[in-house]
Design a protein around this motif. Sequence first.
Motif, PDB file in Angstrom:
ATOM      1  N   VAL A 249      36.630  67.686  16.148  1.00  0.00           N
ATOM      2  CA  VAL A 249      35.654  68.112  17.149  1.00  0.00           C
ATOM      3  C   VAL A 249      34.768  66.911  17.461  1.00  0.00           C
ATOM      4  O   VAL A 249      34.205  66.290  16.550  1.00  0.00           O
ATOM      5  CB  VAL A 249      34.789  69.286  16.647  1.00  0.00           C
ATOM      6  N   ALA A 250      34.660  66.577  18.755  1.00  0.00           N
ATOM      7  CA  ALA A 250      33.859  65.433  19.165  1.00  0.00           C
ATOM      8  C   ALA A 250      32.840  65.868  20.217  1.00  0.00           C
ATOM      9  O   ALA A 250      33.075  66.806  20.978  1.00  0.00           O
ATOM     10  CB  ALA A 250      34.740  64.325  19.724  1.00  0.00           C
ATOM     11  N   THR A 251      31.720  65.160  20.262  1.00  0.00           N
ATOM     12  CA  THR A 251      30.671  65.417  21.240  1.00  0.00           C
ATOM     13  C   THR A 251      30.675  64.317  22.286  1.00  0.00           C
ATOM     14  O   THR A 251      30.775  63.134  21.959  1.00  0.00           O
ATOM     15  CB  THR A 251      29.294  65.472  20.551  1.00  0.00           C
ATOM     16  N   LEU A 252      30.567  64.713  23.554  1.00  0.00           N
ATOM     17  CA  LEU A 252      30.489  63.755  24.650  1.00  0.00           C
ATOM     18  C   LEU A 252      29.024  63.541  24.991  1.00  0.00           C
ATOM     19  O   LEU A 252      28.345  64.450  25.468  1.00  0.00           O
ATOM     20  CB  LEU A 252      31.248  64.267  25.876  1.00  0.00           C
ATOM     21  N   LEU A 253      28.528  62.342  24.727  1.00  0.00           N
ATOM     22  CA  LEU A 253      27.119  62.026  24.933  1.00  0.00           C
ATOM     23  C   LEU A 253      26.949  61.168  26.186  1.00  0.00           C
ATOM     24  O   LEU A 253      27.822  60.382  26.536  1.00  0.00           O
ATOM     25  CB  LEU A 253      26.569  61.281  23.712  1.00  0.00           C
ATOM     26  N   VAL A 259      18.215  49.419  32.027  1.00  0.00           N
ATOM     27  CA  VAL A 259      18.233  48.225  32.860  1.00  0.00           C
ATOM     28  C   VAL A 259      18.975  48.470  34.180  1.00  0.00           C
ATOM     29  O   VAL A 259      18.436  48.250  35.263  1.00  0.00           O
ATOM     30  CB  VAL A 259      18.885  47.046  32.105  1.00  0.00           C
ATOM     31  N   SER A 260      20.200  48.954  34.084  1.00  0.00           N
ATOM     32  CA  SER A 260      21.023  49.112  35.282  1.00  0.00           C
ATOM     33  C   SER A 260      20.805  50.437  35.992  1.00  0.00           C
ATOM     34  O   SER A 260      21.112  50.577  37.172  1.00  0.00           O
ATOM     35  CB  SER A 260      22.500  48.976  34.914  1.00  0.00           C
ATOM     36  N   GLY A 261      20.296  51.433  35.254  1.00  0.00           N
ATOM     37  CA  GLY A 261      20.119  52.761  35.833  1.00  0.00           C
ATOM     38  C   GLY A 261      21.406  53.549  35.926  1.00  0.00           C
ATOM     39  O   GLY A 261      21.419  54.671  36.456  1.00  0.00           O
ATOM     40  N   GLN A 262      22.499  53.013  35.396  1.00  0.00           N
ATOM     41  CA  GLN A 262      23.787  53.685  35.440  1.00  0.00           C
ATOM     42  C   GLN A 262      23.945  54.644  34.256  1.00  0.00           C
ATOM     43  O   GLN A 262      23.368  54.434  33.193  1.00  0.00           O
ATOM     44  CB  GLN A 262      24.922  52.664  35.428  1.00  0.00           C
ATOM     45  N   LEU A 263      24.747  55.673  34.497  1.00  0.00           N
ATOM     46  CA  LEU A 263      25.026  56.635  33.437  1.00  0.00           C
ATOM     47  C   LEU A 263      26.026  56.037  32.454  1.00  0.00           C
ATOM     48  O   LEU A 263      27.089  55.560  32.843  1.00  0.00           O
ATOM     49  CB  LEU A 263      25.591  57.922  34.039  1.00  0.00           C
ATOM     50  N   LYS A 264      25.661  56.042  31.185  1.00  0.00           N
ATOM     51  CA  LYS A 264      26.541  55.532  30.137  1.00  0.00           C
ATOM     52  C   LYS A 264      27.009  56.690  29.268  1.00  0.00           C
ATOM     53  O   LYS A 264      26.206  57.517  28.831  1.00  0.00           O
ATOM     54  CB  LYS A 264      25.813  54.506  29.269  1.00  0.00           C
ATOM     55  N   ARG A 265      28.310  56.752  29.028  1.00  0.00           N
ATOM     56  CA  ARG A 265      28.881  57.806  28.195  1.00  0.00           C
ATOM     57  C   ARG A 265      29.450  57.219  26.910  1.00  0.00           C
ATOM     58  O   ARG A 265      29.842  56.063  26.870  1.00  0.00           O
ATOM     59  CB  ARG A 265      30.002  58.545  28.936  1.00  0.00           C
ATOM     60  N   ARG A 266      29.485  58.043  25.886  1.00  0.00           N
ATOM     61  CA  ARG A 266      30.163  57.655  24.654  1.00  0.00           C
ATOM     62  C   ARG A 266      30.675  58.905  23.950  1.00  0.00           C
ATOM     63  O   ARG A 266      30.201  60.029  24.205  1.00  0.00           O
ATOM     64  CB  ARG A 266      29.248  56.849  23.718  1.00  0.00           C
ATOM     65  N   LEU A 267      31.630  58.713  23.079  1.00  0.00           N
ATOM     66  CA  LEU A 267      32.273  59.804  22.351  1.00  0.00           C
ATOM     67  C   LEU A 267      31.894  59.711  20.882  1.00  0.00           C
ATOM     68  O   LEU A 267      32.033  58.655  20.266  1.00  0.00           O
ATOM     69  CB  LEU A 267      33.793  59.700  22.510  1.00  0.00           C
ATOM     70  N   LYS A 268      31.394  60.803  20.315  1.00  0.00           N
ATOM     71  CA  LYS A 268      30.971  60.820  18.916  1.00  0.00           C
ATOM     72  C   LYS A 268      31.753  61.880  18.147  1.00  0.00           C
ATOM     73  O   LYS A 268      31.737  63.056  18.506  1.00  0.00           O
ATOM     74  CB  LYS A 268      29.474  61.103  18.814  1.00  0.00           C
ATOM     75  N   LEU A 269      32.438  61.464  17.109  1.00  0.00           N
ATOM     76  CA  LEU A 269      33.174  62.389  16.259  1.00  0.00           C
ATOM     77  C   LEU A 269      32.190  63.207  15.434  1.00  0.00           C
ATOM     78  O   LEU A 269      31.394  62.663  14.674  1.00  0.00           O
ATOM     79  CB  LEU A 269      34.124  61.618  15.334  1.00  0.00           C
TER      80      LEU A 269
END
Length: 338
Positions: A249-253, A259-269
């Motif tokens: 099961v992983a969480t999508l953060l 700085v850039s104002g862009q949306l950053k995503r990462r995957l956390k187990l």
Amino acid sequence: MSGPPKLHDEAELDAAHAVEHHTVAAPAAGPDDLEPQLKYERLGADVKDILNDASATALCLSEKVLALGTSLGNIHILDYSGNEVKRFSLHSQAVRHISFDDKAEYVASCCGEDYVSVSGLYTDETNKYTFKRPITVVALDPRYASRKTHEFVTGDVRGRLKLSSQGWLGRSDTVLHQGEGPIRAVAWQGSILAWASDVGTRVYDTNQHQMFGSMPRPRGGRFPDCCECRLYLHQGEQLFVAWPDCIQVATLLSATDAVSGQLKRRLKLASSVPADFFCLGAVPHGDDLAVLAYVTDQDPDQDQVGLTRPQAAGTAAAAAAVAADDGATAAEGEAGAA
């Protein structure tokens, strides 16, 4: 030495078991009550006649209808009472994979040959898209009905995951990933696309056109040579990965870069729980985990591994919940970036 069930049998079991048992939520049980949390009702109407002449090989559900693929290559669109509302005869072999768009206005399918069919449920529209290699999985863009690009993804036996899009000059195919074995499963919700290969699972943002996380398949399980996998994206926030011998099961953060104002995503187990049964799928069920499983009746270290009948999903859910509460190899940490 006996091994895990044959892959073709797994697919038939998964689809047939789900079709024949329509699950309905039962009243909440007490904390000490280990009775199954689901009750089962066999689908009637046209399903019995359909399965008299063929076996179920694929299944896809939507809020409105479900699509049942059979060994004869047919796709039966059914209501939740089992009445057939439409039928497509598009394949010469057993249907391997089916996908709806979010509105359940279109359905895509493949049978292990070199093409994909996309058909309208409320029109006579059917399109056949041909590729160079046999297709193992297909997934429609959830927004397929409302977007002119009519995007979908396919995975083939050579391990190529392709995004197909319609434009002024016709169809264009973009390879998103390759080189890690056959594509075993794919799931698409909103802008999030996830897929599994023999190596593990990867996640991609279709809006940003960027891969943002991966999870390797855990090693040391009971069925290391079986690479079948089921994926489930939950509300764009969680990814459930069911390997034959493990559930991840992983969480999508997501966060906005200062700085850039862009949306950053990462995957956390969030957790990784080894299974003491042959796992065929996992989805959230309230605060618990509902699991479709083949339960083994002998110790995996012995030479013979027998299989009993499929157990109720509610029973498997309770077992998984207990295992999680006991801290069975719970893992916290960020999955490796792609």
